[in-house]
Design an enzyme around this catalytic site. Sequence first.
Site, PDB file in Angstrom:
ATOM      1  N   LYS A  29      43.652  42.269  53.140  1.00  0.00           N
ATOM      2  CA  LYS A  29      44.826  41.687  53.681  1.00  0.00           C
ATOM      3  C   LYS A  29      46.305  41.780  52.543  1.00  0.00           C
ATOM      4  CE  LYS A  29      43.696  37.514  51.404  1.00  0.00           C
ATOM      5  NZ  LYS A  29      45.274  37.353  50.775  1.00  0.00           N
TER       6      LYS A  29
ATOM      7  N   LYS B 266      55.985  40.720  41.150  1.00  0.00           N
ATOM      8  CA  LYS B 266      56.149  41.084  42.212  1.00  0.00           C
ATOM      9  C   LYS B 266      57.901  41.560  42.852  1.00  0.00           C
ATOM     10  CE  LYS B 266      52.249  37.758  43.025  1.00  0.00           C
ATOM     11  NZ  LYS B 266      52.035  35.819  43.746  1.00  0.00           N
TER      12      LYS B 266
ATOM     13  N   LYS C 217      42.891  34.030  48.178  1.00  0.00           N
ATOM     14  CA  LYS C 217      43.235  34.990  47.492  1.00  0.00           C
ATOM     15  C   LYS C 217      45.045  34.506  47.873  1.00  0.00           C
ATOM     16  CE  LYS C 217      40.055  36.576  45.888  1.00  0.00           C
ATOM     17  NZ  LYS C 217      39.033  35.879  45.506  1.00  0.00           N
ATOM     18  N   ASP C 218      45.901  35.306  46.387  1.00  0.00           N
ATOM     19  CA  ASP C 218      47.097  35.619  46.511  1.00  0.00           C
ATOM     20  C   ASP C 218      47.423  35.796  47.867  1.00  0.00           C
ATOM     21  OD1 ASP C 218      49.356  36.423  45.466  1.00  0.00           O
ATOM     22  OD2 ASP C 218      49.683  34.557  44.485  1.00  0.00           O
ATOM     23  N   LYS C 219      49.210  34.949  48.276  1.00  0.00           N
ATOM     24  CA  LYS C 219      49.570  35.514  49.709  1.00  0.00           C
ATOM     25  C   LYS C 219      50.032  37.123  49.096  1.00  0.00           C
ATOM     26  CE  LYS C 219      52.672  34.354  52.793  1.00  0.00           C
ATOM     27  NZ  LYS C 219      53.508  33.533  54.058  1.00  0.00           N
TER      28      LYS C 219
END
Length: 718
Positions: free
Chosen positions: A242, A68, A271-273
């Site tokens: 998003k 990430k 869901k993951d930010k």
Amino acid sequence: MRGRHLLNPLLSLLSYPKPPSSRLLASRGVRHRAVAQPPAARRAPLSEPDVGISRFASAVPGFRGALKQRYSDFVVHEVALDGSLVRLTSFDLPDGECVDVKEGDVDEAQALESFRLLCGDTDCESLRGFLERVSEGGDSDVSPIILSADADKAHRSEVHDFFKRNFESLLTDTVEHSDGIQRCIRVRFKPGRREHRDVGGRGRNRRGTGSSGWRDDRPFDSRGSIIWPDHLGKFIRFHLYKENKDTQEALGKIGNMLGLQPRSFGFAGTKDKRAVTTQQVTVFKVQANRLLALNRKLIGIKVGDFSYVKEGLALGQLMGNRFTITLRSVVAESEDVVKAAIDGLITSGFINYYGLQRFGSGSVPNHQVGAALLRGEWRNAVQLILDPREGECDGINKVREHFKEHGDIGTALRNFPRYLITERAILQRLKKYPGNYLQALMAIPRTLRLMYVHSYQSYLWNHAASMRVEKYGISRVVEGDLVYKKVSPFEQGAVKVTSEDDGQTYSSEMDTCCETTLPEEMTQSVKMVDSEDLLKLLYTFEDVVLPLPGLETLFPGNDVAGIYREIAKKDGIDLRESVHGVKDFSIASMKGGYRRVIQRPIDFEWDLITYTDEKTPLVETDLDVMSKTKPLEVNELLSDGVSSCTSHDSGLESSLDPSESISGASLVEANSVGSSSMLKKLAVKLAFTLPASSYATMAIRELMKTSTSVAYQKTLNI
């Protein structure tokens, strides 16, 4: 991965340096501890061993890489129950959409007389005066009216229907009295452009109801307030795309624009930010054209692929998630090391730990809040939730600090962003019931308040999984193990979750940011392995599960059971009996469930990619794909200042020739001659599917044999 592989019995186990169990347990709270640790003595960020993550499934060496580094390096697509991949592909309206219903020529006098018969003289005169004020001064200056208290739900439904039939320009909803018991109907004009800023309670000051006690300060909920054509399903289903936003945050923004409460939306899982994600969402009686119109205003959020359906989505109604993950700045001795690590992940799988996201990013982890709730320490739990948090933005932490010092609820509510649903719910209830901390906790939406106890269950499970792997290995089943019947890992995650009332239904708040938060823990039957099963070789380690404690769960018939009781006892918690009678905060009131110890990635694909610019996108998002296939409508959206996290004109770097031999020096170029921006770097691109509740970060941890904590990943990104 296609097909299943038996684990190699000769593989040894790796672990982080593991502190003695006494040290792990001594750091936990004691029974009835009343005061949380003050912010001045904040601990270091949560590490994996803190929550029981300490073992690996194989001894295959890993490699170094940054997870990430950019949020576009982590792409998630929901897998629907029918097995389809949820993608954003279209901004077209459903065929034949015609939802708007024009108000007919209603005889107002006749309608008022009908209303008098339905609700009585007092409410009729109140409505008449409301209509007169509107005709005199315009709807933007007229406050809503509240009808007489009405305890009959069936009658209230009849009143709502009356307004839909006779006054299409009016909206109604139900509000409660400050006593928490009485209910009544609130009436206002449908929000138009002039009063759009007032949706959600902002903009002009509404005149409320003085000291009447009725809660007229909450956002107006316009769900189902229009007449709906019979030929359409009453729910609109859409795909939510998003970027770098949590599911609840994104839906909160959409809800504010539509005048809807957060509970209006249905979705299968958060869901993951820090990612780019696409998932299905439903909402009751909202036209697709209203949603589509928001795309020009939403930043980092897009909605599309609209369809009308008969039922809304509920938590757990998904098969899993498809992850496309890019690991940048990869360092390894050779390509063979990377390949061996990937083969090890495919062959051995990974320990199915709950990732750090499950426990939150705050200085006080969610499982510690859960422990306080299980002990009945309501004030302590509220304090832990509201206290300043490590890693949160300075502005919000200043609000937290101010509230902690001064107890100023009004200032906190004005300055907390709306996506902090939990904090705002607590403060609003404390404002109404000062000092009643249990009432404040019960104001949190149920799916969010359950999160804390579920987090504590996950904390116990992780420690039990580490002990099981450490003590008995992963090459065989041992007597006393709990096992599922033979079901494939992907099916296992998609069968059915436990009931909402008693089970593991779970939705994360903002700072939890789970890739998948819905557990695959089910009520599927399990059995305890006995000597006869071992002789018949009926089960392998893939079948082994561990319980999430609950009223109906079995514990293993071997030493692993002891870790549950040992940790719970140190935390002052009885897993079989509650010290209070609040069902939502009691493990003894939940059925519990089971979770398999080993999980394998499904349909695994990987590639090596070279790049020179850190800002170069290495994976296409749904919006990138649409910009190629439908450039006019996408570019029109982007021209309004709403940009994707990737640049659409930068092509992907070509993949390395698989036959090309790569040395350690060429994996990350060490030569400092020339511009640093031209140094060749290596990335590993991965794509795989996991069932609901399995964490992609735990698969990456197994692959690289390094921590996935934010603190460690920051060192790699730097």
